[in-house]
Design a protein around this motif. Structure first.
Motif, mmCIF file in Angstrom:
data_model
loop_
_atom_site.group_PDB
_atom_site.id
_atom_site.type_symbol
_atom_site.label_atom_id
_atom_site.label_comp_id
_atom_site.label_asym_id
_atom_site.label_seq_id
_atom_site.Cartn_x
_atom_site.Cartn_y
_atom_site.Cartn_z
ATOM 1 N N GLU A 93 0.825 -1.212 0.000
ATOM 2 C CA GLU A 93 0.000 0.000 0.000
ATOM 3 C C GLU A 93 0.867 1.273 0.000
ATOM 4 N N GLY A 94 1.692 1.393 1.019
ATOM 5 C CA GLY A 94 2.556 2.565 1.132
ATOM 6 C C GLY A 94 3.453 2.377 2.327
ATOM 7 N N GLU A 99 9.621 1.997 7.256
ATOM 8 C CA GLU A 99 9.987 2.124 5.836
ATOM 9 C C GLU A 99 10.380 3.566 5.528
ATOM 10 N N PHE A 106 8.614 -2.571 3.266
ATOM 11 C CA PHE A 106 8.322 -3.751 4.090
ATOM 12 C C PHE A 106 9.505 -4.167 4.976
ATOM 13 N N ASN A 132 5.375 -0.367 -3.545
ATOM 14 C CA ASN A 132 4.091 0.065 -3.002
ATOM 15 C C ASN A 132 3.335 0.933 -4.000
ATOM 16 N N HIS A 206 -3.075 -8.421 3.119
ATOM 17 C CA HIS A 206 -1.871 -7.668 3.484
ATOM 18 C C HIS A 206 -1.253 -8.293 4.735
HETATM 19 N N1 URA Z 1 2.907 -1.752 4.477
HETATM 20 C C1 URA Z 1 2.918 -1.543 3.144
HETATM 21 O O1 URA Z 1 1.898 -1.600 2.484
HETATM 22 N N2 URA Z 1 4.085 -1.276 2.564
HETATM 23 C C2 URA Z 1 5.234 -1.210 3.234
HETATM 24 O O2 URA Z 1 6.269 -0.956 2.599
HETATM 25 C C3 URA Z 1 5.188 -1.450 4.604
HETATM 26 C C4 URA Z 1 4.036 -1.711 5.215
#
Ligand code: URA
Length: 238
Positions: A93-94, A99, A106, A132, A206
């Motif tokens: 996602e982001g 991160e 991640f 992401n 996720h």
């Molecule tokens: N969750 C995500 O979606 N991406 C990451 O890089 C870390 C946690």
């Protein structure tokens, strides 16, 4: 109106020329003469354009991105990490807190679980590519807003096209919805392959959701087994 396709074509040619000139300047070419090195570089032009842009080109184009408001709160842009020729791309996602600090996707608690999943698939993080939908941390880990995703999605698409993986795994509903253009619940999307521009895409839960709902790990493992079977099959098919 009739000039629109021609205009698009001209834009594509200009884009390709810009990329080629960037590559040339990185390889030390600043002018044109008739020496052998230059002739070899010129021979590679067509190849470079048809082979598409590299992840490095895309990162350069992203630059010190200010295209949406997320730049205000970020520490680092989290572009993506792993093998530029990976057969499997994971899309999250982001970036979260860790991160954002480290500039790597991640690497927090959810990331540690993703690393275990990748290991259970017989792979390592450096043999896949991880990225992401948005490259900057949304404040307080909220979901990215539509305009933030609109700004970032073209870069994700270019990353995937550059890598040309055999399969994509969308982790969670934000990634699955962004890539598939649907709002169907992830529980209904997961478990089967969808098509993303000719590449099979498996939506799955996720890892952060798995940390809260460990009973769903079984479902994720089923999804990963399908991905492994597809990768094995395509390797055997040559
Ligand atoms: N969750 C995500 O979606 N991406 C990451 O890089 C870390 C946690």
């Amino acid at each position: 109106m009739a000039t629109e396709p021609l205009f698009q074509e001209v834009l594509q040619i200009v884009d390709a020329a810009v990329l080629t000139l960037r590559r040339l300047s990185r390889s030390g070419q600043t002018g044109f003469d008739c020496n052998e090195k230059t002739r070899n570089v010129l021979k590679g032009w067509g190849k470079g354009v048809s082979a598409g842009e590299t992840l490095e080109d895309i990162r350069t184009d992203l630059g010190d991105c200010q295209r949406c408001g997320l730049n205000a709160g970020r520490t680092r842009i989290v572009f993506g990490a792993g093998d530029p020729d990976a057969r499997l791309v994971f899309v999250g996602e982001g970036p979260g807190y860790e991160e954002d600090r480290q500039g790597e996707p991640f690497v927090g608690a959810a990331g540690r679980l993703l690393t275990k999943i990748i290991g259970a698939m017989g792979l390592t993080r450096d043999r896949v590519y991880i990225c992401n939908v948005v490259k900057c941390r949304p404040p307080g880990n909220r979901n990215p807003l539509p305009d933030e995703m609109d700004q970032c999605l073209p870069f994700l698409k270019r990353q995937i096209k550059s890598i040309q993986p055999r399969v994509i795994c969308a982790l969670g509903s934000v990634a699955a919805h962004a890539l598939l253009g649907t709002e169907a619940p992830i529980s209904r999307l997961r478990g089967r392959f969808h098509d993303w521009e000719g590449i099979p895409l498996m939506p799955s839960y996720h890892p952060a959701y798995l940390l809260r709902n460990p009973e769903k790990k079984r479902d994720v493992w089923e999804d990963m087994k399908q991905i492994m079977a597809l990768l094995d099959g395509s390797r055997n098919a040559g």
